[in-house]
Motif scaffolding. Structure first.
Motif, PDB file in Angstrom:
ATOM      1  N   PHE A 199     -26.848  -8.384 -34.535  1.00  0.00           N
ATOM      2  CA  PHE A 199     -27.467  -9.070 -33.382  1.00  0.00           C
ATOM      3  C   PHE A 199     -26.504  -9.104 -32.188  1.00  0.00           C
ATOM      4  O   PHE A 199     -26.861  -8.815 -31.138  1.00  0.00           O
ATOM      5  CB  PHE A 199     -28.004 -10.492 -33.805  1.00  0.00           C
ATOM      6  N   SER A 200     -25.186  -9.388 -32.547  1.00  0.00           N
ATOM      7  CA  SER A 200     -24.476  -9.404 -31.316  1.00  0.00           C
ATOM      8  C   SER A 200     -24.010  -7.917 -30.676  1.00  0.00           C
ATOM      9  O   SER A 200     -24.056  -8.010 -29.445  1.00  0.00           O
ATOM     10  CB  SER A 200     -22.879  -9.771 -31.778  1.00  0.00           C
ATOM     11  N   TYR A 201     -23.897  -7.069 -31.823  1.00  0.00           N
ATOM     12  CA  TYR A 201     -23.592  -5.605 -30.922  1.00  0.00           C
ATOM     13  C   TYR A 201     -24.846  -5.328 -30.040  1.00  0.00           C
ATOM     14  O   TYR A 201     -24.758  -4.735 -29.216  1.00  0.00           O
ATOM     15  CB  TYR A 201     -23.559  -4.516 -32.139  1.00  0.00           C
ATOM     16  N   ASN A 202     -25.967  -5.431 -30.521  1.00  0.00           N
ATOM     17  CA  ASN A 202     -27.140  -5.146 -29.812  1.00  0.00           C
ATOM     18  C   ASN A 202     -27.226  -5.986 -28.582  1.00  0.00           C
ATOM     19  O   ASN A 202     -27.868  -5.624 -27.489  1.00  0.00           O
ATOM     20  CB  ASN A 202     -28.494  -5.148 -30.707  1.00  0.00           C
ATOM     21  N   GLN A 203     -26.834  -7.255 -28.545  1.00  0.00           N
ATOM     22  CA  GLN A 203     -27.008  -7.990 -27.154  1.00  0.00           C
ATOM     23  C   GLN A 203     -25.917  -7.180 -26.241  1.00  0.00           C
ATOM     24  O   GLN A 203     -26.269  -7.173 -25.255  1.00  0.00           O
ATOM     25  CB  GLN A 203     -26.147  -9.319 -27.384  1.00  0.00           C
ATOM     26  N   LEU A 204     -24.800  -6.833 -26.661  1.00  0.00           N
ATOM     27  CA  LEU A 204     -23.806  -5.930 -25.848  1.00  0.00           C
ATOM     28  C   LEU A 204     -24.601  -4.669 -25.454  1.00  0.00           C
ATOM     29  O   LEU A 204     -24.491  -4.416 -24.284  1.00  0.00           O
ATOM     30  CB  LEU A 204     -22.528  -5.583 -26.688  1.00  0.00           C
ATOM     31  N   LEU A 205     -25.193  -4.106 -26.245  1.00  0.00           N
ATOM     32  CA  LEU A 205     -25.847  -2.724 -25.671  1.00  0.00           C
ATOM     33  C   LEU A 205     -27.113  -3.111 -24.698  1.00  0.00           C
ATOM     34  O   LEU A 205     -27.177  -2.364 -23.956  1.00  0.00           O
ATOM     35  CB  LEU A 205     -26.543  -1.943 -27.130  1.00  0.00           C
ATOM     36  N   ALA A 206     -27.812  -4.300 -24.843  1.00  0.00           N
ATOM     37  CA  ALA A 206     -28.766  -4.559 -23.919  1.00  0.00           C
ATOM     38  C   ALA A 206     -28.205  -4.771 -22.758  1.00  0.00           C
ATOM     39  O   ALA A 206     -28.712  -4.493 -21.610  1.00  0.00           O
ATOM     40  CB  ALA A 206     -29.421  -5.919 -24.397  1.00  0.00           C
ATOM     41  N   ARG A 207     -27.024  -5.384 -22.717  1.00  0.00           N
ATOM     42  CA  ARG A 207     -25.997  -5.559 -21.325  1.00  0.00           C
ATOM     43  C   ARG A 207     -25.885  -4.334 -20.601  1.00  0.00           C
ATOM     44  O   ARG A 207     -25.776  -4.016 -19.560  1.00  0.00           O
ATOM     45  CB  ARG A 207     -25.010  -6.341 -21.499  1.00  0.00           C
ATOM     46  N   VAL A 208     -25.288  -3.501 -21.564  1.00  0.00           N
ATOM     47  CA  VAL A 208     -24.928  -1.916 -21.284  1.00  0.00           C
ATOM     48  C   VAL A 208     -26.032  -1.114 -20.483  1.00  0.00           C
ATOM     49  O   VAL A 208     -25.888  -0.696 -19.266  1.00  0.00           O
ATOM     50  CB  VAL A 208     -24.293  -1.463 -22.323  1.00  0.00           C
TER      51      VAL A 208
END
Length: 169
Positions: free
Chosen positions: A96-105
């Motif tokens: 979940f955390s990694y994908n939150q970061l990717l959504a920001r990218v």
């Protein structure tokens, strides 16, 4: 369009997080087809590995206007990370955390870079960065549908293209 792609990713992970959390650590450890298949822990771990590989693609495509890089040996990545021995809640939180970061990218990718050519795994024909991002989310949904045992399993674009290119004599 970058905001739409970011929202697509964010909506997917937020919708699926409670479903993943409902699975117990014990249930997440079971390999449904024996030793030759991944357990839910390993399958969600694969999605963390996919996030890591796609992170580089998204950033390089956005910054450089082109991406050329390797595919990855998914079974080897799953094995070396030892997802089977990790607690399920830790795997879910990392995903979940990694994908939150990717959504920001993705939200910060300049509009004109969504057409960046991405050459992955030595392929001579590129895909656009926009396609890579969208395919990533469908790929994620495909695996989540599978590991949660859903009746309908999402087909992702690159998988559909591969099927269309394969003769069915």
């Amino acid at each position: 369009m970058e905001q739409e792609l970011s929202d697509f990713l964010r909506t997917t992970i937020e919708r699926e997080l409670p479903e993943l959390r409902r699975l117990s650590n014990e249930a997440a450890t079971i390999r449904p087809n024996g030793e030759s298949s991944w357990s839910p822990k390993e399958e969600l771990g694969h999605l963390i590995d996919s996030a890591a590989n796609n992170h580089m693609r998204f950033v390089r495509g956005a910054l450089d206007g082109v991406y050329r890089g390797p595919g990855y040996a998914q079974n080897d990545w799953v094995t070396i990370h030892g997802y089977q021995e990790m607690p399920w809640d830790e795997i879910v939180s990392t995903w979940f955390s990694y994908n939150q970061l990717l959504a920001r990218v993705v939200a910060n990718v300049p509009e004109n870079r969504l057409d960046a050519d991405c050459f992955i795994g030595g392929k001579e024909t590129p895909e656009t960065l926009a396609f890579i991002i969208e395919d990533y989310v469908f790929h994620m949904q495909h695996h989540i549908d599978h590991l949660l045992g859903r009746e309908l399993v999402t087909v992702y674009p690159s998988q559909a293209r591969a099927r269309a290119r394969t003769p069915t004599f």
